[in-house]
Scaffold this motif. Structure first.
Motif, PDB file in Angstrom:
ATOM      1  N   HIS A   1       0.872  -1.191   0.000  1.00  0.00           N
ATOM      2  CA  HIS A   1       0.000   0.000   0.000  1.00  0.00           C
ATOM      3  C   HIS A   1       0.901   1.231   0.000  1.00  0.00           C
ATOM      4  N   ASP A   2       0.390   2.338  -0.573  1.00  0.00           N
ATOM      5  CA  ASP A   2       1.184   3.588  -0.613  1.00  0.00           C
ATOM      6  C   ASP A   2       1.522   4.084   0.787  1.00  0.00           C
ATOM      7  N   HIS A   3       0.661   3.751   1.751  1.00  0.00           N
ATOM      8  CA  HIS A   3       0.871   4.253   3.119  1.00  0.00           C
ATOM      9  C   HIS A   3       1.548   3.220   4.010  1.00  0.00           C
ATOM     10  N   TYR A   4       2.194   2.248   3.402  1.00  0.00           N
ATOM     11  CA  TYR A   4       2.748   1.142   4.197  1.00  0.00           C
ATOM     12  C   TYR A   4       4.240   0.989   3.931  1.00  0.00           C
ATOM     13  N   ILE A   5       5.029   1.070   4.998  1.00  0.00           N
ATOM     14  CA  ILE A   5       6.485   0.895   4.877  1.00  0.00           C
ATOM     15  C   ILE A   5       6.887  -0.223   5.826  1.00  0.00           C
ATOM     16  N   HIS A   6       7.508  -1.262   5.301  1.00  0.00           N
ATOM     17  CA  HIS A   6       7.931  -2.337   6.201  1.00  0.00           C
ATOM     18  C   HIS A   6       9.392  -2.689   5.975  1.00  0.00           C
ATOM     19  N   ARG A   7      10.056  -3.016   7.081  1.00  0.00           N
ATOM     20  CA  ARG A   7      11.460  -3.427   7.037  1.00  0.00           C
ATOM     21  C   ARG A   7      11.682  -4.455   8.141  1.00  0.00           C
ATOM     22  N   PRO A   8      12.706  -5.297   7.982  1.00  0.00           N
ATOM     23  CA  PRO A   8      12.985  -6.258   9.041  1.00  0.00           C
ATOM     24  C   PRO A   8      13.411  -5.583  10.340  1.00  0.00           C
ATOM     25  N   PHE A   9      14.102  -4.452  10.237  1.00  0.00           N
ATOM     26  CA  PHE A   9      14.668  -3.794  11.424  1.00  0.00           C
ATOM     27  C   PHE A   9      14.903  -2.328  11.080  1.00  0.00           C
ATOM     28  N   PHE A  10      14.677  -1.447  12.017  1.00  0.00           N
ATOM     29  CA  PHE A  10      14.987  -0.020  11.822  1.00  0.00           C
ATOM     30  C   PHE A  10      16.096   0.366  12.783  1.00  0.00           C
ATOM     31  N   GLU A  11      17.055   1.138  12.304  1.00  0.00           N
ATOM     32  CA  GLU A  11      18.137   1.589  13.193  1.00  0.00           C
ATOM     33  C   GLU A  11      17.680   2.776  14.037  1.00  0.00           C
ATOM     34  N   ALA A  12      17.076   3.781  13.366  1.00  0.00           N
ATOM     35  CA  ALA A  12      16.765   5.042  14.054  1.00  0.00           C
ATOM     36  C   ALA A  12      15.398   4.979  14.718  1.00  0.00           C
ATOM     37  N   MET A  13      15.323   4.262  15.824  1.00  0.00           N
ATOM     38  CA  MET A  13      14.032   4.067  16.480  1.00  0.00           C
ATOM     39  C   MET A  13      13.504   5.338  17.160  1.00  0.00           C
ATOM     40  N   ALA A  14      14.403   6.140  17.704  1.00  0.00           N
ATOM     41  CA  ALA A  14      13.955   7.311  18.476  1.00  0.00           C
ATOM     42  C   ALA A  14      13.058   8.208  17.615  1.00  0.00           C
ATOM     43  N   GLY A  15      13.506   8.477  16.375  1.00  0.00           N
ATOM     44  CA  GLY A  15      12.735   9.334  15.474  1.00  0.00           C
ATOM     45  C   GLY A  15      11.390   8.711  15.126  1.00  0.00           C
ATOM     46  N   LEU A  16      11.380   7.405  14.965  1.00  0.00           N
ATOM     47  CA  LEU A  16      10.125   6.728  14.605  1.00  0.00           C
ATOM     48  C   LEU A  16       9.108   6.797  15.741  1.00  0.00           C
ATOM     49  N   TYR A  17       9.549   6.493  16.968  1.00  0.00           N
ATOM     50  CA  TYR A  17       8.624   6.586  18.106  1.00  0.00           C
ATOM     51  C   TYR A  17       8.096   8.014  18.244  1.00  0.00           C
ATOM     52  N   GLN A  18       9.013   8.962  18.042  1.00  0.00           N
ATOM     53  CA  GLN A  18       8.660  10.373  18.212  1.00  0.00           C
ATOM     54  C   GLN A  18       7.591  10.790  17.210  1.00  0.00           C
ATOM     55  N   ARG A  19       7.714  10.278  15.985  1.00  0.00           N
ATOM     56  CA  ARG A  19       6.757  10.650  14.935  1.00  0.00           C
ATOM     57  C   ARG A  19       5.437   9.889  15.070  1.00  0.00           C
ATOM     58  N   ALA A  20       5.477   8.715  15.698  1.00  0.00           N
ATOM     59  CA  ALA A  20       4.287   7.869  15.738  1.00  0.00           C
ATOM     60  C   ALA A  20       3.201   8.455  16.640  1.00  0.00           C
ATOM     61  N   ASP A  21       1.948   8.305  16.210  1.00  0.00           N
ATOM     62  CA  ASP A  21       0.826   8.692  17.063  1.00  0.00           C
ATOM     63  C   ASP A  21       0.478   7.547  18.007  1.00  0.00           C
ATOM     64  N   VAL A  22       0.623   6.336  17.497  1.00  0.00           N
ATOM     65  CA  VAL A  22       0.381   5.136  18.311  1.00  0.00           C
ATOM     66  C   VAL A  22       1.425   4.095  17.939  1.00  0.00           C
ATOM     67  N   VAL A  23       1.956   3.388  18.947  1.00  0.00           N
ATOM     68  CA  VAL A  23       2.862   2.272  18.686  1.00  0.00           C
ATOM     69  C   VAL A  23       2.155   0.982  19.100  1.00  0.00           C
ATOM     70  N   ILE A  24       2.225  -0.010  18.211  1.00  0.00           N
ATOM     71  CA  ILE A  24       1.748  -1.357  18.574  1.00  0.00           C
ATOM     72  C   ILE A  24       2.998  -2.178  18.806  1.00  0.00           C
ATOM     73  N   SER A  25       3.103  -2.807  19.977  1.00  0.00           N
ATOM     74  CA  SER A  25       4.393  -3.419  20.306  1.00  0.00           C
ATOM     75  C   SER A  25       4.257  -4.619  21.235  1.00  0.00           C
ATOM     76  N   ARG A  26       5.290  -5.459  21.221  1.00  0.00           N
ATOM     77  CA  ARG A  26       5.512  -6.409  22.302  1.00  0.00           C
ATOM     78  C   ARG A  26       5.829  -5.590  23.556  1.00  0.00           C
ATOM     79  N   ALA A  27       6.075  -6.268  24.678  1.00  0.00           N
ATOM     80  CA  ALA A  27       6.299  -5.515  25.919  1.00  0.00           C
ATOM     81  C   ALA A  27       7.665  -5.822  26.529  1.00  0.00           C
TER      82      ALA A  27
END
Ligand SMILES: CC(=O)N[C@H]1[C@@H](OP(=O)(O)OP(=O)(O)OC[C@H]2O[C@@H](n3ccc(=O)[nH]c3=O)[C@H](O)[C@@H]2O)O[C@H](CO)[C@@H](O)[C@@H]1O
Length: 355
Positions: A233-259
């Protein structure tokens, strides 16, 4: 005449949750000569910075019932302890620091049998078995969660939070190759350092409704998901692993995650609302305890994987996306759980203990 630098052996192995806090602590001890203890073929061979020599010992996990496997493990631990003792003596180390897990056993046993200090950091709300068994013999046990204290009545413990990588302290930039429309709601999906196939499946089924609502989905799939490329989908980006997590969490409105403890600590840092799905097969269900601490503070919603349908996940996330007030409350609650100077505190405790 300058003093000889103190030598510290850091024992951290296996997952990002064990390695990143150890690396973050090492970075706060520039005056120390640091070497690493790990296991061959685990994540440490990739993640431990080049400046630290990596020594390895062979060890399996401590999961499962008593039986032949445990006997084999016990003999591995004894053998590894002897190896680590020799290393500590030969290289004249002043002490060990470990972030728990099975590698902690030979590190602590070897150090204490030589009369050297052993400092243990336990990031989980329910301390692991090795931590519970060996914490009474550690010089100091530093804890990520207050809730862990009650499980370690005989330990010399102190709550310091869990150290995060320097990217969380210095920059919260999005990865440079990732452009997102500034106004679009962003849902970030992470499955710990290994990815989470069961969460991936739920997310792929729920995602079309999120796209329809104008949201973007950034998805860490891990490397074990054969269906990782099945959603396009145009709005879908997937990767096995992201290095720059801080920026991603910061930009996210909601995170779905393990704990995992590492991820939760980071979510507190970046004040990101989350839906947590604890890994149901984690040792002694410890992720449920981490998640419960976040739920109790109203920083996250928690769902058991066994009870969670794609529709329920879809609706829960849509409700959050459409409710900025609720997200702001969750963000504030997450922030209240952060201990920003955790790595510094821990480094200072190591200095004091190794004098
Ligand atoms: C399955 C399991 O038993 N996992 C345990 C493991 O951590 P595990 O590594 O699975 O999970 P954590 O959440 O603790 O740590 C994941 C780390 O990987 C990083 N990350 C993740 C995805 C990505 O694309 N890029 C990236 O950098 C996260 O930012 C985080 O720093 O040890 C933790 C600490 O004992 C436990 O709390 C977890 O329960």
């Amino acid at each position: 005449m300058s003093e000889t630098p103190k030598k510290l052996l850091i024992a951290a192995s296996g997952t990002g949750g064990h390695l990143f806090p150890a690396i973050a602590t090492a970075e706060q001890l520039p005056e120390y000569e640091i070497e690493w203890l790990g296991v061959p073929d685990r994540l440490e061979t990739e993640l431990v910075p080049q400046q630290y020599s990596l020594h390895t010992v062979r060890l399996g996990g401590f999961q499962g019932r008593l039986g032949l496997g445990s006997l084999r493990l016990l003999s591995q631990v004894l053998q590894a302890t002897l190896q680590v003792r020799q290393l500590l003596q030969r290289e004249r180390f002043d002490g060990v620091f470990t972030t728990g897990g099975y590698i902690a056993a030979p590190a602590i046993l070897a150090a204490r049998s030589l009369g050297l200090p052993a400092i243990l950091h336990e990031s989980n709300a329910l301390p692991g078995k090795v931590t519970r068994w060996l914490s009474p013999w550690c010089s100091l046990v530093a804890l990520g969660f207050e809730a862990a204290t009650s499980h370690l009545p005989k330990a010399n413990s102190v709550v310091v939070g869990t150290p995060v990588r320097s990217q969380f302290l210095t920059n919260h930039e999005l990865p440079t190759d990732l452009t997102l429309p500034p106004e679009a709601p962003v849902i970030l999906v992470v499955g710990g350092s290994q990815g989470a196939v069961a969460v991936n499946q739920l997310v792929r089924t729920a995602a079309p409704a999120w796209f329809e609502a104008g949201a973007w989905v950034i998805h860490q799939t891990g490397t074990n998901d054969e269906a990782a490329d099945s959603l396009q989908h145009d709005h879908y980006i997937h990767r096995p692993f992201f290095e720059a997590m801080a920026g991603l969490y910061q930009r996210a409105d909601v995170v779905i995650s393990r704990a995992g403890a590492g991820t939760l600590t980071e979510l507190a840092f970046t004040q990101t609302p989350s839906v947590l799905i604890p890994y149901p097969f984690a040792a002694e269900d410890h992720q449920a305890y981490n998640a419960a601490a976040f739920a109790a503070a109203n920083a996250a919603l928690v769902c058991r994987q066994a009870d969670l349908t794609p529709i329920a996940l879809q609706d829960m996330v849509l409700t959050l996306i459409h409710n900025p007030e609720r997200r702001a409350q969750m963000a504030a609650a997450a922030a209240s759980l952060a201990i920003p100077d955790s790595a510094e505190q821990l480094a200072n405790l190591i200095r004091q203990t190794l004098t």
